[in-house]
Design a protein around this motif. Structure first.
Motif, PDB file in Angstrom:
ATOM      1  N   LYS A  86     -55.085 -11.467  35.290  1.00  0.00           N
ATOM      2  CA  LYS A  86     -54.375 -12.635  35.803  1.00  0.00           C
ATOM      3  C   LYS A  86     -53.383 -12.195  36.879  1.00  0.00           C
ATOM      4  O   LYS A  86     -52.936 -11.046  36.869  1.00  0.00           O
ATOM      5  N   PRO A  87     -52.998 -13.102  37.761  1.00  0.00           N
ATOM      6  CA  PRO A  87     -51.996 -12.730  38.774  1.00  0.00           C
ATOM      7  C   PRO A  87     -50.710 -12.174  38.156  1.00  0.00           C
ATOM      8  O   PRO A  87     -50.082 -11.278  38.749  1.00  0.00           O
ATOM      9  N   GLU A  88     -50.350 -12.656  36.988  1.00  0.00           N
ATOM     10  CA  GLU A  88     -49.127 -12.155  36.339  1.00  0.00           C
ATOM     11  C   GLU A  88     -49.264 -10.736  35.790  1.00  0.00           C
ATOM     12  O   GLU A  88     -48.284 -10.165  35.321  1.00  0.00           O
ATOM     13  N   ASP A  89     -50.457 -10.178  35.850  1.00  0.00           N
ATOM     14  CA  ASP A  89     -50.647  -8.770  35.474  1.00  0.00           C
ATOM     15  C   ASP A  89     -50.310  -7.839  36.635  1.00  0.00           C
ATOM     16  O   ASP A  89     -50.295  -6.617  36.458  1.00  0.00           O
ATOM     17  N   THR A  90     -50.044  -8.393  37.788  1.00  0.00           N
ATOM     18  CA  THR A  90     -49.684  -7.580  38.951  1.00  0.00           C
ATOM     19  C   THR A  90     -48.403  -6.810  38.680  1.00  0.00           C
ATOM     20  O   THR A  90     -47.374  -7.382  38.313  1.00  0.00           O
ATOM     21  N   ALA A  91     -48.477  -5.493  38.836  1.00  0.00           N
ATOM     22  CA  ALA A  91     -47.345  -4.618  38.526  1.00  0.00           C
ATOM     23  C   ALA A  91     -47.719  -3.189  38.865  1.00  0.00           C
ATOM     24  O   ALA A  91     -48.890  -2.884  39.136  1.00  0.00           O
ATOM     25  N   VAL A  92     -46.721  -2.325  38.811  1.00  0.00           N
ATOM     26  CA  VAL A  92     -46.979  -0.890  38.815  1.00  0.00           C
ATOM     27  C   VAL A  92     -47.131  -0.474  37.356  1.00  0.00           C
ATOM     28  O   VAL A  92     -46.272  -0.786  36.524  1.00  0.00           O
ATOM     29  N   TYR A  93     -48.220   0.201  37.071  1.00  0.00           N
ATOM     30  CA  TYR A  93     -48.513   0.634  35.709  1.00  0.00           C
ATOM     31  C   TYR A  93     -48.197   2.117  35.564  1.00  0.00           C
ATOM     32  O   TYR A  93     -48.611   2.933  36.394  1.00  0.00           O
ATOM     33  N   TYR A  94     -47.487   2.437  34.485  1.00  0.00           N
ATOM     34  CA  TYR A  94     -47.037   3.802  34.253  1.00  0.00           C
ATOM     35  C   TYR A  94     -47.602   4.339  32.938  1.00  0.00           C
ATOM     36  O   TYR A  94     -47.585   3.653  31.917  1.00  0.00           O
ATOM     37  N   CYS A  95     -48.014   5.558  32.997  1.00  0.00           N
ATOM     38  CA  CYS A  95     -48.413   6.295  31.800  1.00  0.00           C
ATOM     39  C   CYS A  95     -47.153   6.964  31.231  1.00  0.00           C
ATOM     40  O   CYS A  95     -46.326   7.487  31.988  1.00  0.00           O
ATOM     41  N   ASN A  96     -47.035   6.959  29.911  1.00  0.00           N
ATOM     42  CA  ASN A  96     -45.848   7.506  29.249  1.00  0.00           C
ATOM     43  C   ASN A  96     -46.264   8.311  28.034  1.00  0.00           C
ATOM     44  O   ASN A  96     -47.155   7.925  27.282  1.00  0.00           O
ATOM     45  N   ALA A  97     -45.595   9.434  27.862  1.00  0.00           N
ATOM     46  CA  ALA A  97     -45.803  10.261  26.671  1.00  0.00           C
ATOM     47  C   ALA A  97     -44.489  10.306  25.906  1.00  0.00           C
ATOM     48  O   ALA A  97     -43.457  10.703  26.466  1.00  0.00           O
ATOM     49  N   TYR A  98     -44.556   9.908  24.644  1.00  0.00           N
ATOM     50  CA  TYR A  98     -43.338   9.791  23.830  1.00  0.00           C
ATOM     51  C   TYR A  98     -43.448  10.625  22.561  1.00  0.00           C
ATOM     52  O   TYR A  98     -44.467  10.639  21.886  1.00  0.00           O
ATOM     53  N   HIS A  99     -42.319  11.304  22.273  1.00  0.00           N
ATOM     54  CA  HIS A  99     -42.190  12.033  21.008  1.00  0.00           C
ATOM     55  C   HIS A  99     -40.734  11.891  20.574  1.00  0.00           C
ATOM     56  O   HIS A  99     -39.832  12.013  21.393  1.00  0.00           O
ATOM     57  N   ALA A 100     -40.529  11.616  19.308  1.00  0.00           N
ATOM     58  CA  ALA A 100     -39.183  11.317  18.816  1.00  0.00           C
ATOM     59  C   ALA A 100     -38.211  12.472  19.000  1.00  0.00           C
ATOM     60  O   ALA A 100     -37.002  12.257  19.145  1.00  0.00           O
ATOM     61  N   PHE A 101     -38.733  13.698  19.053  1.00  0.00           N
ATOM     62  CA  PHE A 101     -37.834  14.855  19.069  1.00  0.00           C
ATOM     63  C   PHE A 101     -37.993  15.734  20.306  1.00  0.00           C
ATOM     64  O   PHE A 101     -37.355  16.778  20.400  1.00  0.00           O
ATOM     65  N   LEU A 102     -38.842  15.321  21.239  1.00  0.00           N
ATOM     66  CA  LEU A 102     -39.077  16.119  22.434  1.00  0.00           C
ATOM     67  C   LEU A 102     -38.856  15.280  23.685  1.00  0.00           C
ATOM     68  O   LEU A 102     -38.651  14.073  23.608  1.00  0.00           O
ATOM     69  N   ASN A 103     -38.875  15.938  24.842  1.00  0.00           N
ATOM     70  CA  ASN A 103     -38.723  15.220  26.108  1.00  0.00           C
ATOM     71  C   ASN A 103     -39.786  14.151  26.271  1.00  0.00           C
ATOM     72  O   ASN A 103     -40.934  14.318  25.867  1.00  0.00           O
ATOM     73  N   GLU A 104     -39.382  13.058  26.925  1.00  0.00           N
ATOM     74  CA  GLU A 104     -40.310  11.996  27.262  1.00  0.00           C
ATOM     75  C   GLU A 104     -40.821  12.227  28.688  1.00  0.00           C
ATOM     76  O   GLU A 104     -40.091  12.713  29.540  1.00  0.00           O
ATOM     77  N   TYR A 105     -42.075  11.891  28.933  1.00  0.00           N
ATOM     78  CA  TYR A 105     -42.672  12.110  30.253  1.00  0.00           C
ATOM     79  C   TYR A 105     -43.235  10.813  30.814  1.00  0.00           C
ATOM     80  O   TYR A 105     -43.752   9.974  30.066  1.00  0.00           O
ATOM     81  N   TRP A 106     -43.152  10.708  32.141  1.00  0.00           N
ATOM     82  CA  TRP A 106     -43.673   9.546  32.852  1.00  0.00           C
ATOM     83  C   TRP A 106     -44.583   9.996  33.984  1.00  0.00           C
ATOM     84  O   TRP A 106     -44.317  11.020  34.628  1.00  0.00           O
ATOM     85  N   GLY A 107     -45.606   9.205  34.239  1.00  0.00           N
ATOM     86  CA  GLY A 107     -46.416   9.419  35.423  1.00  0.00           C
ATOM     87  C   GLY A 107     -45.765   8.776  36.627  1.00  0.00           C
ATOM     88  O   GLY A 107     -44.712   8.133  36.523  1.00  0.00           O
TER      89      GLY A 107
END
Length: 116
Positions: A86-107
């Motif tokens: 849908k047009p409302e899906d227009t956005a920049v999409y980011y990949c994310n890696a999450y861990h409760a006790f380690l660094n978080e990463y983003w694409g």
């Protein structure tokens, strides 16, 4: 050191489909929860979907039934299959890696534009 690299964005007509990919380092992929976020112009970043190491998934209400998150552990790659866009899906999409006790990463993000 680049950890997450997205690809697959582009321009698609309403009702169309796209598949996003996120290539991750093996270390990250083996122990992190993987997520897709998106951010539209003028809006806050929102969680689209996440998948645990064992494949359990969860989706934002706005994409349930249309988007599917998956992971290929052999290829260290995360996917987001987006259908009935849908047009409302227009956005920049980011990949994310999450861990409760380690660094978080983003694409770096990949642009998805849904327009006729």
């Amino acid at each position: 050191q680049v950890q997450l690299v997205e690809s697959g964005g582009g321009l698609v007509q309403p009702g169309g489909s796209l598949r996003l990919s996120c290539a991750a380092s093996a270390t990250i992929f083996s122990i992190y929860v993987m997520r897709w976020y998106r951010q539209a112009p003028g809006k806050q970043r929102e969680l689209v979907a996440h998948i645990t190491r064992d494949g359990s998934t969860n989706y934002g209400d706005s994409v349930k039934g249309r988007f599917t998150i998956s992971r290929d552990n052999a290829k260290n790659t995360l996917y987001l299959q987006m259908n009935s866009l849908k047009p409302e899906d227009t956005a920049v999409y980011y990949c994310n890696a999450y861990h409760a006790f380690l660094n978080e990463y983003w694409g770096q993000g990949t642009q998805v534009t849904v327009s006729s």
